[in-house]
Design an enzyme around this catalytic site. Sequence first.
Site, PDB file in Angstrom:
ATOM      1  N   ASN A  86       0.856  -1.188   0.000  1.00  0.00           N
ATOM      2  CA  ASN A  86       0.000   0.000   0.000  1.00  0.00           C
ATOM      3  C   ASN A  86       0.898   1.246   0.000  1.00  0.00           C
ATOM      4  O   ASN A  86       1.702   1.433   0.921  1.00  0.00           O
ATOM      5  CB  ASN A  86      -0.901  -0.040   1.246  1.00  0.00           C
ATOM      6  CG  ASN A  86      -1.822   1.147   1.326  1.00  0.00           C
ATOM      7  OD1 ASN A  86      -1.416   2.278   1.124  1.00  0.00           O
ATOM      8  ND2 ASN A  86      -3.079   0.909   1.656  1.00  0.00           N
ATOM      9  N   HIS A 128       0.983   6.261   1.853  1.00  0.00           N
ATOM     10  CA  HIS A 128       1.708   7.237   2.670  1.00  0.00           C
ATOM     11  C   HIS A 128       2.892   7.876   1.949  1.00  0.00           C
ATOM     12  O   HIS A 128       3.462   8.850   2.449  1.00  0.00           O
ATOM     13  CB  HIS A 128       2.075   6.638   4.023  1.00  0.00           C
ATOM     14  CG  HIS A 128       0.817   6.341   4.799  1.00  0.00           C
ATOM     15  ND1 HIS A 128      -0.148   7.294   4.995  1.00  0.00           N
ATOM     16  CD2 HIS A 128       0.326   5.205   5.349  1.00  0.00           C
ATOM     17  CE1 HIS A 128      -1.168   6.763   5.655  1.00  0.00           C
ATOM     18  NE2 HIS A 128      -0.902   5.492   5.881  1.00  0.00           N
ATOM     19  N   HIS A 170      -5.586   3.699  -1.725  1.00  0.00           N
ATOM     20  CA  HIS A 170      -6.921   4.057  -1.221  1.00  0.00           C
ATOM     21  C   HIS A 170      -7.223   5.490  -1.631  1.00  0.00           C
ATOM     22  O   HIS A 170      -6.602   6.425  -1.140  1.00  0.00           O
ATOM     23  CB  HIS A 170      -6.905   3.909   0.315  1.00  0.00           C
ATOM     24  CG  HIS A 170      -8.220   4.152   0.972  1.00  0.00           C
ATOM     25  ND1 HIS A 170      -8.388   4.002   2.327  1.00  0.00           N
ATOM     26  CD2 HIS A 170      -9.431   4.516   0.499  1.00  0.00           C
ATOM     27  CE1 HIS A 170      -9.649   4.261   2.650  1.00  0.00           C
ATOM     28  NE2 HIS A 170     -10.294   4.589   1.549  1.00  0.00           N
ATOM     29  N   ARG A 225      -9.379   8.200  -1.019  1.00  0.00           N
ATOM     30  CA  ARG A 225     -10.385   8.585  -0.011  1.00  0.00           C
ATOM     31  C   ARG A 225     -11.208   9.758  -0.511  1.00  0.00           C
ATOM     32  O   ARG A 225     -10.756  10.548  -1.345  1.00  0.00           O
ATOM     33  CB  ARG A 225      -9.688   8.980   1.305  1.00  0.00           C
ATOM     34  CG  ARG A 225      -8.939   7.846   1.974  1.00  0.00           C
ATOM     35  CD  ARG A 225      -8.401   8.292   3.327  1.00  0.00           C
ATOM     36  NE  ARG A 225      -9.460   8.403   4.299  1.00  0.00           N
ATOM     37  CZ  ARG A 225      -9.680   7.505   5.279  1.00  0.00           C
ATOM     38  NH1 ARG A 225      -8.883   6.471   5.434  1.00  0.00           N
ATOM     39  NH2 ARG A 225     -10.672   7.675   6.121  1.00  0.00           N
ATOM     40  N   ARG A 280      -6.940  12.805   0.944  1.00  0.00           N
ATOM     41  CA  ARG A 280      -5.860  13.238   1.841  1.00  0.00           C
ATOM     42  C   ARG A 280      -4.500  12.686   1.426  1.00  0.00           C
ATOM     43  O   ARG A 280      -3.483  13.250   1.746  1.00  0.00           O
ATOM     44  CB  ARG A 280      -6.168  12.883   3.284  1.00  0.00           C
ATOM     45  CG  ARG A 280      -6.126  11.399   3.575  1.00  0.00           C
ATOM     46  CD  ARG A 280      -6.284  11.108   5.041  1.00  0.00           C
ATOM     47  NE  ARG A 280      -7.649  11.340   5.494  1.00  0.00           N
ATOM     48  CZ  ARG A 280      -8.176  10.752   6.564  1.00  0.00           C
ATOM     49  NH1 ARG A 280      -7.432   9.944   7.304  1.00  0.00           N
ATOM     50  NH2 ARG A 280      -9.409  10.970   6.917  1.00  0.00           N
ATOM     51  N   GLU A 294      -8.629   0.533  -3.092  1.00  0.00           N
ATOM     52  CA  GLU A 294      -9.473   0.562  -1.888  1.00  0.00           C
ATOM     53  C   GLU A 294     -10.391   1.760  -1.992  1.00  0.00           C
ATOM     54  O   GLU A 294      -9.942   2.876  -2.289  1.00  0.00           O
ATOM     55  CB  GLU A 294      -8.607   0.751  -0.643  1.00  0.00           C
ATOM     56  CG  GLU A 294      -7.910  -0.490  -0.194  1.00  0.00           C
ATOM     57  CD  GLU A 294      -7.095  -0.210   1.066  1.00  0.00           C
ATOM     58  OE1 GLU A 294      -7.300   0.819   1.737  1.00  0.00           O
ATOM     59  OE2 GLU A 294      -6.231  -1.018   1.356  1.00  0.00           O
ATOM     60  N   THR A 326      -8.400   3.362   8.402  1.00  0.00           N
ATOM     61  CA  THR A 326      -9.643   2.599   8.358  1.00  0.00           C
ATOM     62  C   THR A 326      -9.820   1.848   9.676  1.00  0.00           C
ATOM     63  O   THR A 326      -9.083   0.911   9.966  1.00  0.00           O
ATOM     64  CB  THR A 326      -9.592   1.604   7.181  1.00  0.00           C
ATOM     65  OG1 THR A 326      -9.110   2.299   6.031  1.00  0.00           O
ATOM     66  CG2 THR A 326     -10.956   1.033   6.900  1.00  0.00           C
ATOM     67  N   GLU A 360     -11.090  -9.483   2.859  1.00  0.00           N
ATOM     68  CA  GLU A 360      -9.831  -9.107   3.504  1.00  0.00           C
ATOM     69  C   GLU A 360     -10.133  -8.993   4.989  1.00  0.00           C
ATOM     70  O   GLU A 360     -10.945  -8.155   5.410  1.00  0.00           O
ATOM     71  CB  GLU A 360      -9.298  -7.784   2.945  1.00  0.00           C
ATOM     72  CG  GLU A 360      -7.996  -7.387   3.633  1.00  0.00           C
ATOM     73  CD  GLU A 360      -7.156  -6.414   2.828  1.00  0.00           C
ATOM     74  OE1 GLU A 360      -7.135  -6.497   1.588  1.00  0.00           O
ATOM     75  OE2 GLU A 360      -6.505  -5.570   3.475  1.00  0.00           O
ATOM     76  N   HIS A 411      -3.897  -4.628   7.748  1.00  0.00           N
ATOM     77  CA  HIS A 411      -3.988  -3.534   8.712  1.00  0.00           C
ATOM     78  C   HIS A 411      -3.063  -3.760   9.895  1.00  0.00           C
ATOM     79  O   HIS A 411      -3.255  -4.670  10.686  1.00  0.00           O
ATOM     80  CB  HIS A 411      -5.408  -3.264   9.220  1.00  0.00           C
ATOM     81  CG  HIS A 411      -5.587  -1.820   9.594  1.00  0.00           C
ATOM     82  ND1 HIS A 411      -5.142  -1.314  10.785  1.00  0.00           N
ATOM     83  CD2 HIS A 411      -6.078  -0.774   8.901  1.00  0.00           C
ATOM     84  CE1 HIS A 411      -5.380  -0.019  10.818  1.00  0.00           C
ATOM     85  NE2 HIS A 411      -5.935   0.336   9.686  1.00  0.00           N
TER      86      HIS A 411
HETATM   87  N1  PXP Z   1      -6.009  -3.226   3.980  1.00  0.00           N
HETATM   88  C1  PXP Z   1      -6.970  -2.291   4.065  1.00  0.00           C
HETATM   89  C2  PXP Z   1      -8.334  -2.624   3.568  1.00  0.00           C
HETATM   90  C3  PXP Z   1      -6.695  -0.999   4.579  1.00  0.00           C
HETATM   91  O1  PXP Z   1      -7.668  -0.078   4.656  1.00  0.00           O
HETATM   92  C4  PXP Z   1      -5.376  -0.710   4.982  1.00  0.00           C
HETATM   93  C5  PXP Z   1      -5.049   0.659   5.499  1.00  0.00           C
HETATM   94  O2  PXP Z   1      -5.175   1.577   4.472  1.00  0.00           O
HETATM   95  C6  PXP Z   1      -4.398  -1.709   4.845  1.00  0.00           C
HETATM   96  C7  PXP Z   1      -4.749  -2.970   4.368  1.00  0.00           C
HETATM   97  C8  PXP Z   1      -2.977  -1.468   5.193  1.00  0.00           C
HETATM   98  O3  PXP Z   1      -2.843  -1.213   6.537  1.00  0.00           O
HETATM   99  P1  PXP Z   1      -1.448  -0.685   7.083  1.00  0.00           P
HETATM  100  O4  PXP Z   1      -1.181   0.623   6.390  1.00  0.00           O
HETATM  101  O5  PXP Z   1      -1.686  -0.535   8.529  1.00  0.00           O
HETATM  102  O6  PXP Z   1      -0.416  -1.716   6.726  1.00  0.00           O
END
Ligand code: PXP
Length: 260
Positions: A16, A19, A52, A54, A58, A79, A110, A160, A203
């Site tokens: 992901n 960030h 994602h 949003r 952001r 996402e 999330t 998931e 997550h």
């Molecule tokens: N899976 C989903 C559905 C999420 O919303 C997130 C956070 O954006 C993640 C995985 C990844 O989580 P993390 O950034 O804490 O690794």
Amino acid sequence: MTLDSKRPERIRLGVNIDHVATVRNARGGARPDPVRAAMLAIGAGADGITAHLREDRRHIRDEDMARLKAEIAKPLNYEMAATAEMLAIARRIRPHACCLVPEKREERTTEGGLDVLGGQNHLRPYIAELKEVGIRVSLFIEPDRAPIEMSKSLGADIVELHTGSWCHAIEAGDTAKAETEFRRLKSGAAIAAAAGLEVHAGHGLDFETAEKLASVSEFVEFNIGHFLMGEAVFVGLAQAIATMRLAMDRGRGLIPVDAR
Ligand code: PXP
């Protein structure tokens, strides 16, 4: 290992890159570029990229999504909240998969899984419309029987399972809760796989939790962001991903436990 035992499958790693966009947006310019991070992640062993978009934009922006789809050679997992705006963007961009997530404007990330029981009538047409154009649909849910069975009946391809409660319990040093949460994830994965759903997790995962969770054979994909981006500050993104890949392969029993 017996002669006829099957070699376990390697778990796919979805990285992901939200960030990277968070850091970019802090200064308002074009750097660091999340698409460049996605390319680097793929070069370092990521099997797919997750982003994602949003409602408040952001981090990831519309043009990032379009560029990711056009420029990366691995599956894009988009996402999104189940809103008309996001559905239209997904149907235009055509990612490999969409993961429907709950979205609250004031949350930092999330928090908690999608309310598939209360929201079933709202979600059903979104799932159908995504599938209609060939997008695989994943639902980000808590690892319990009721939401898993509802996800199946809503037509999802994938669930998931939210690993946040487990990871938070470990971080807080609450061993009893961590054990309960791990059992919940394990049994959720078994219920989902038995229902014919593909099982992902995500997550809050880090090297240790990803390695442990990889031992649960039903999981086929982990989506990991925040921890990898934090590690990247210290060791670089490629190294962070390579170390994660090793942790997941060790947990799955594909390489010796002492392989680093
Ligand atoms: N899976 C989903 C559905 C999420 O919303 C997130 C956070 O954006 C993640 C995985 C990844 O989580 P993390 O950034 O804490 O690794």
